[in-house]
Design a protein around this motif. Sequence first.
Motif, PDB file in Angstrom:
ATOM      1  N   HIS A   1       6.265  75.027  29.725  1.00 29.93           N
ATOM      2  CA  HIS A   1       5.124  75.215  28.828  1.00 29.93           C
ATOM      3  C   HIS A   1       4.578  76.633  28.961  1.00 29.93           C
ATOM      4  O   HIS A   1       4.215  77.271  27.963  1.00 29.93           O
TER       5      HIS A   1
ATOM      6  N   GLN B   1      -5.533  63.951  25.588  1.00 28.76           N
ATOM      7  CA  GLN B   1      -4.352  64.796  25.650  1.00 28.76           C
ATOM      8  C   GLN B   1      -4.056  65.148  27.103  1.00 28.76           C
ATOM      9  O   GLN B   1      -4.844  64.879  27.995  1.00 28.76           O
TER      10      GLN B   1
ATOM     11  N   CYS C   1      -1.119  62.837  19.751  1.00 32.22           N
ATOM     12  CA  CYS C   1       0.004  62.745  18.808  1.00 32.22           C
ATOM     13  C   CYS C   1       0.142  61.335  18.252  1.00 32.22           C
ATOM     14  O   CYS C   1       0.447  61.156  17.062  1.00 32.22           O
TER      15      CYS C   1
ATOM     16  N   TYR D   1      -0.791  74.654  24.269  1.00 31.10           N
ATOM     17  CA  TYR D   1       0.463  73.917  24.207  1.00 31.10           C
ATOM     18  C   TYR D   1       0.263  72.518  23.608  1.00 31.10           C
ATOM     19  O   TYR D   1       0.903  72.163  22.622  1.00 31.10           O
ATOM     20  N   ASP D   2      -0.657  71.723  24.172  1.00 31.28           N
ATOM     21  CA  ASP D   2      -0.776  70.335  23.754  1.00 31.28           C
ATOM     22  C   ASP D   2      -1.333  70.189  22.343  1.00 31.28           C
ATOM     23  O   ASP D   2      -0.985  69.230  21.634  1.00 31.28           O
TER      24      ASP D   2
ATOM     25  N   THR E   1       0.641  73.684  19.845  1.00 29.58           N
ATOM     26  CA  THR E   1       2.105  73.588  19.778  1.00 29.58           C
ATOM     27  C   THR E   1       2.536  72.160  19.456  1.00 29.58           C
ATOM     28  O   THR E   1       3.050  71.894  18.366  1.00 29.58           O
ATOM     29  N   GLU E   2       2.314  71.224  20.363  1.00 28.19           N
ATOM     30  CA  GLU E   2       2.812  69.861  20.166  1.00 28.19           C
ATOM     31  C   GLU E   2       2.097  69.120  19.038  1.00 28.19           C
ATOM     32  O   GLU E   2       2.743  68.540  18.158  1.00 28.19           O
TER      33      GLU E   2
ATOM     34  N   ALA F   1       2.743  70.584  15.633  1.00 33.99           N
ATOM     35  CA  ALA F   1       4.113  70.263  15.217  1.00 33.99           C
ATOM     36  C   ALA F   1       4.190  68.827  14.712  1.00 33.99           C
ATOM     37  O   ALA F   1       4.871  68.540  13.706  1.00 33.99           O
ATOM     38  N   LYS F   2       3.528  67.912  15.384  1.00 34.55           N
ATOM     39  CA  LYS F   2       3.500  66.515  14.930  1.00 34.55           C
ATOM     40  C   LYS F   2       2.831  66.403  13.565  1.00 34.55           C
ATOM     41  O   LYS F   2       3.323  65.685  12.677  1.00 34.55           O
TER      42      LYS F   2
END
Length: 386
Positions: free
Chosen positions: A62, A254, A270, A300-301, A304-305, A308-309
């Motif tokens: 990460h 998260q 997510c 990141y959480d 990014t993640e 993206a979801k």
Amino acid sequence: MSDALPTESSSPDRGTSAAPYDALLLLSFGGPEGPDDVVPFLENVTRGRGIPRERLEEVGQHYYLFGGVSPINEQNRELLAALREDFAANGLDLPVYWGNRNWAPYLTDTLRDMVRDGHRRVLVLATSAYASYSGCRQYRENLAESLAALRAEGLPVPRVDKLRHYFNHPGFVDPVVDGVVASLAELPEDVRAAAHLTFTTHSIPTAAADTSGPEEAHGDGGAYVAQHLDVAELITEAVRKRTGTAHPWSLVYQSRSGPPSVPWLEPDICDHLEELHGKGVPGTVMVPIGFVSDHMEVLYDLDTEAMAKAAELGLPARRSPTVGADPRFAAAVRDLVLERAAAERDESPVRCALGALGPSHDLCPVGCCPARTPKPAAAGADAPEF
């Protein structure tokens, strides 16, 4: 927000005396500042847990996505500068130091510098706004360890007091409201009015949540969940007043870690985005109320993640900013310093707080956010004598 409670614009005039305190310590988590720092930093964070190096290297990916640099240290430098600027501009003569739990500048080193500079009454600002073991008592345990180290070195041991939780101080809440309003305006116009506000915070084990805060607050979610829900309601109502729209909202979590067998607070961000999409929600703003700055777990959480979801689902989403070094937050810290100083002088200061829960305690009581393994903790009713 309750109009009967003080706001920043109506904060009481507390003067400029921080006596009996002679310094403020900004106490934070710390983070790596280059690729070579990543695994040693994670070893510091997980010391004593027996986590294999391979797992640490996996988590370290990460950080490598961002050059091995966590933004938290630079953000603390910005907050440090903002505090010093605010104090100077408002006549508060109080030096501000900075120390970390898990990376340089290390807490013990900073406290050693402080006592060598002659400081003996230290106020502590932790970069965590809520009650929990990891967000409060663990910092107090680290303080106790560092103070014991100073004593073992034959150095003077200062008295340290921790500023109260500031999750509902207007100087913390108001910048978040501005960020939510701005983020809503960035959503496509056709989804804006029905957008969902998704408030996020760090997941913690449910057992730790249930025992967070004073003993009388223990129960389902404890003070940790109650404080986040209160702030989320405050922000949602303030956004309604600003925009004329009452947005639906939820609190999600998260950054969980640890074995799957241990229950942690849910739902995960997510999973929640998938649920919103399944219900036909047209868009969302993610509001990281559990974090003071945009550090790695936000970048990141969420950025990014979670983003993206949302893109995978075709769900328009924005992430509103954290408080960071906003001048209103720096002013709030000054207010909290002067409030605590007045209380220590046996005065009766007005305590700025919004919402239903009111101002938090100055001194963590016995049984507040108990440790998994009992350890001495400074700045509380059960603090050891040094």
